[in-house]
Design a protein around this motif. Structure first.
Motif, PDB file in Angstrom:
ATOM      1  N   UNK A   1       0.839  -1.167   0.000  1.00 45.85           N
ATOM      2  CA  UNK A   1       0.000   0.000   0.000  1.00 45.85           C
ATOM      3  C   UNK A   1       0.889   1.237   0.000  1.00 45.85           C
ATOM      4  N   UNK A   2       0.502   2.231  -0.752  1.00 46.30           N
ATOM      5  CA  UNK A   2       1.261   3.467  -0.838  1.00 46.30           C
ATOM      6  C   UNK A   2       0.383   4.619  -0.353  1.00 46.30           C
ATOM      7  N   UNK A   3       0.914   5.411   0.568  1.00 45.16           N
ATOM      8  CA  UNK A   3       0.178   6.538   1.115  1.00 45.16           C
ATOM      9  C   UNK A   3       0.794   7.848   0.659  1.00 45.16           C
ATOM     10  N   UNK A   4      -0.025   8.884   0.609  1.00 42.61           N
ATOM     11  CA  UNK A   4       0.490  10.230   0.395  1.00 42.61           C
ATOM     12  C   UNK A   4       0.798  10.807   1.771  1.00 42.61           C
ATOM     13  N   UNK A   5       1.933  11.495   1.870  1.00 48.26           N
ATOM     14  CA  UNK A   5       2.349  12.039   3.162  1.00 48.26           C
ATOM     15  C   UNK A   5       2.718  13.519   3.016  1.00 48.26           C
ATOM     16  N   UNK A   6       2.595  14.271   4.106  1.00 49.38           N
ATOM     17  CA  UNK A   6       3.027  15.669   4.057  1.00 49.38           C
ATOM     18  C   UNK A   6       4.547  15.764   4.154  1.00 49.38           C
ATOM     19  N   UNK A   7       5.122  16.635   3.316  1.00 49.97           N
ATOM     20  CA  UNK A   7       6.560  16.893   3.351  1.00 49.97           C
ATOM     21  C   UNK A   7       6.786  18.397   3.248  1.00 49.97           C
ATOM     22  N   UNK A   8       7.921  18.850   3.772  1.00 48.77           N
ATOM     23  CA  UNK A   8       8.239  20.274   3.760  1.00 48.77           C
ATOM     24  C   UNK A   8       9.227  20.581   2.637  1.00 48.77           C
ATOM     25  N   UNK A   9       8.910  21.597   1.825  1.00 50.35           N
ATOM     26  CA  UNK A   9       9.786  22.013   0.735  1.00 50.35           C
ATOM     27  C   UNK A   9      10.947  22.808   1.318  1.00 50.35           C
ATOM     28  N   UNK A  10      12.172  22.352   1.059  1.00 51.16           N
ATOM     29  CA  UNK A  10      13.368  23.016   1.580  1.00 51.16           C
ATOM     30  C   UNK A  10      14.092  23.853   0.538  1.00 51.16           C
ATOM     31  N   UNK A  11      13.955  23.469  -0.730  1.00 47.57           N
ATOM     32  CA  UNK A  11      14.641  24.197  -1.797  1.00 47.57           C
ATOM     33  C   UNK A  11      13.865  24.000  -3.090  1.00 47.57           C
ATOM     34  N   UNK A  12      13.696  25.064  -3.851  1.00 47.87           N
ATOM     35  CA  UNK A  12      13.069  24.958  -5.172  1.00 47.87           C
ATOM     36  C   UNK A  12      14.183  25.055  -6.202  1.00 47.87           C
ATOM     37  N   UNK A  13      14.301  24.030  -7.021  1.00 45.07           N
ATOM     38  CA  UNK A  13      15.364  23.961  -8.024  1.00 45.07           C
ATOM     39  C   UNK A  13      14.920  24.643  -9.318  1.00 45.07           C
ATOM     40  N   UNK A  14      13.739  24.287  -9.803  1.00 45.26           N
ATOM     41  CA  UNK A  14      13.168  24.899 -10.998  1.00 45.26           C
ATOM     42  C   UNK A  14      11.654  24.730 -10.943  1.00 45.26           C
ATOM     43  N   UNK A  15      10.951  25.000 -12.029  1.00 45.83           N
ATOM     44  CA  UNK A  15       9.482  24.955 -12.011  1.00 45.83           C
ATOM     45  C   UNK A  15       8.921  23.554 -11.828  1.00 45.83           C
TER      46      UNK A  15
END
Length: 84
Positions: A1-15
């Motif tokens: 089973x695969x779940x969606x989880x919350x994660x925090x964005x630390x760096x944006x590389x590109x679009x």
């Protein structure tokens, strides 16, 4: 089973690409589906793709519940395998 989880964005590389903190592990994720994303935002991650933004308080509550249930480690292992 695969779940969606919350994660925090630390760096944006590109679009289309960002680095996110996934349970203490930094991984590259696809952010092409989300507009107006900023460093520090939380997103719901499923199979390497950020699906939508999530309220930071809700993200923290969800991560805390996973940790309390002892499931966060298992989820992280699954995502690490999918992202490899």
């Amino acid at each position: 089973m695969c779940l969606a989880i919350p994660v925090k964005v630390e760096q944006i590389i590109d679009t289309e690409t960002a680095i996110a903190d996934i349970g203490g592990v930094r991984k590259e994720i696809n952010i092409a589906l989300i507009a107006d994303l900023n460093v520090g935002d939380y997103v719901i991650l499923h199979v390497g793709y950020a699906l939508n933004k999530i309220d930071p308080e809700e993200a923290e509550r969800t991560l805390q519940l996973f940790a309390e249930l002892g499931e966060l480690e298992q989820i992280m292992e699954g995502h690490q395998q999918e992202l490899s």
